[in-house]
Write a protein that holds these residues in place. Structure first.
Motif, mmCIF file in Angstrom:
data_model
loop_
_atom_site.group_PDB
_atom_site.id
_atom_site.type_symbol
_atom_site.label_atom_id
_atom_site.label_comp_id
_atom_site.label_asym_id
_atom_site.label_seq_id
_atom_site.Cartn_x
_atom_site.Cartn_y
_atom_site.Cartn_z
ATOM 1 N N ASP A 35 0.842 -1.189 0.000
ATOM 2 C CA ASP A 35 0.000 0.000 0.000
ATOM 3 C C ASP A 35 0.881 1.243 0.000
ATOM 4 N N LYS A 36 0.556 2.217 -0.846
ATOM 5 C CA LYS A 36 1.411 3.402 -0.963
ATOM 6 C C LYS A 36 1.545 4.152 0.357
ATOM 7 N N TRP A 37 0.459 4.222 1.130
ATOM 8 C CA TRP A 37 0.531 4.971 2.385
ATOM 9 C C TRP A 37 1.424 4.252 3.382
ATOM 10 N N VAL A 38 1.340 2.942 3.423
ATOM 11 C CA VAL A 38 2.179 2.171 4.347
ATOM 12 C C VAL A 38 3.648 2.362 3.999
ATOM 13 N N SER A 39 3.991 2.282 2.720
ATOM 14 C CA SER A 39 5.394 2.433 2.333
ATOM 15 C C SER A 39 5.898 3.839 2.644
ATOM 16 N N GLU A 79 11.676 -1.935 11.263
ATOM 17 C CA GLU A 79 13.047 -1.559 10.898
ATOM 18 C C GLU A 79 13.657 -2.566 9.929
ATOM 19 N N ASP A 80 13.291 -3.847 10.077
ATOM 20 C CA ASP A 80 13.757 -4.863 9.119
ATOM 21 C C ASP A 80 13.216 -4.593 7.720
ATOM 22 N N LEU A 81 11.980 -4.104 7.648
ATOM 23 C CA LEU A 81 11.340 -3.829 6.366
ATOM 24 C C LEU A 81 11.798 -2.506 5.758
ATOM 25 N N LEU A 82 12.265 -1.589 6.565
ATOM 26 C CA LEU A 82 12.611 -0.241 6.125
ATOM 27 C C LEU A 82 13.589 -0.190 4.954
ATOM 28 N N MET A 109 -0.632 -1.043 10.386
ATOM 29 C CA MET A 109 0.800 -1.252 10.636
ATOM 30 C C MET A 109 1.052 -1.664 12.083
ATOM 31 N N GLU A 110 0.295 -1.088 13.003
ATOM 32 C CA GLU A 110 0.422 -1.466 14.415
ATOM 33 C C GLU A 110 -0.040 -2.907 14.613
ATOM 34 N N ARG A 111 -1.142 -3.267 13.992
ATOM 35 C CA ARG A 111 -1.666 -4.629 14.099
ATOM 36 C C ARG A 111 -0.671 -5.653 13.568
ATOM 37 N N ASP A 112 0.014 -5.307 12.473
ATOM 38 C CA ASP A 112 0.995 -6.213 11.871
ATOM 39 C C ASP A 112 2.351 -6.179 12.581
#
Length: 135
Positions: free
Chosen positions: A35-39, A101-104, A74-77
């Motif tokens: 999702d664009k907002w999540v990224s 941070e791993d995904l960043l 994002m908090e739920r995940d």
């Protein structure tokens, strides 16, 4: 119940997390992180915790509803944490978790790629649209 070999059990375990399969739980996660907002929110949190209002300013164009929904997802995940500080007014900070941070680095690389290749993509789009208009 039929007995399965070790190879069959390994194959079944691999199939459980095959994002190409519609029922795979990883597919839901891919949907969330693509999702664009999540990224954009993930990369906005790269420099440390931020308040809701800061995120709203940094990520231009996100509505309050989408910002709230994205942060909750994002908090739920487990990608961000939400910290409420009792003050007047109440202060709410969002920060990346270890998982976030791993995904960043991946999200930052995708954002950087998009920013550095947008001119080529726009040229390809214009070329495609011109060909499609002639058809």
């Amino acid at each position: 119940m039929a007995t399965r070999t070790a190879a069959q059990r390994r194959q079944e375990a691999r199939a459980e997390y095959d994002a190409f399969l519609a029922a795979c739980p990883a597919r839901d996660l891919l949907e969330t992180i693509s999702d664009k907002w999540v990224s954009l929110l993930l990369t906005a949190l790269a420099d440390g915790p931020r308040r809701y209002s800061d995120l709203s300013r940094i990520v231009a164009g996100v509505s309050q509803k989408m910002l709230t929904q994205s942060l909750r997802s994002m908090e739920r995940d487990g990608l961000v944490s939400r910290t409420v500080t009792a003050s007047v007014p109440v202060r709410v900070d969002y920060a990346l978790t270890g998982l976030g941070e791993d995904l960043l680095p991946l999200m930052r690389a995708i954002k950087d790629w998009a920013e550095s290749h947008i001119e080529q993509v726009e040229a390809a789009r214009a070329s495609y649209d011109a060909r499609a208009a002639q058809s």
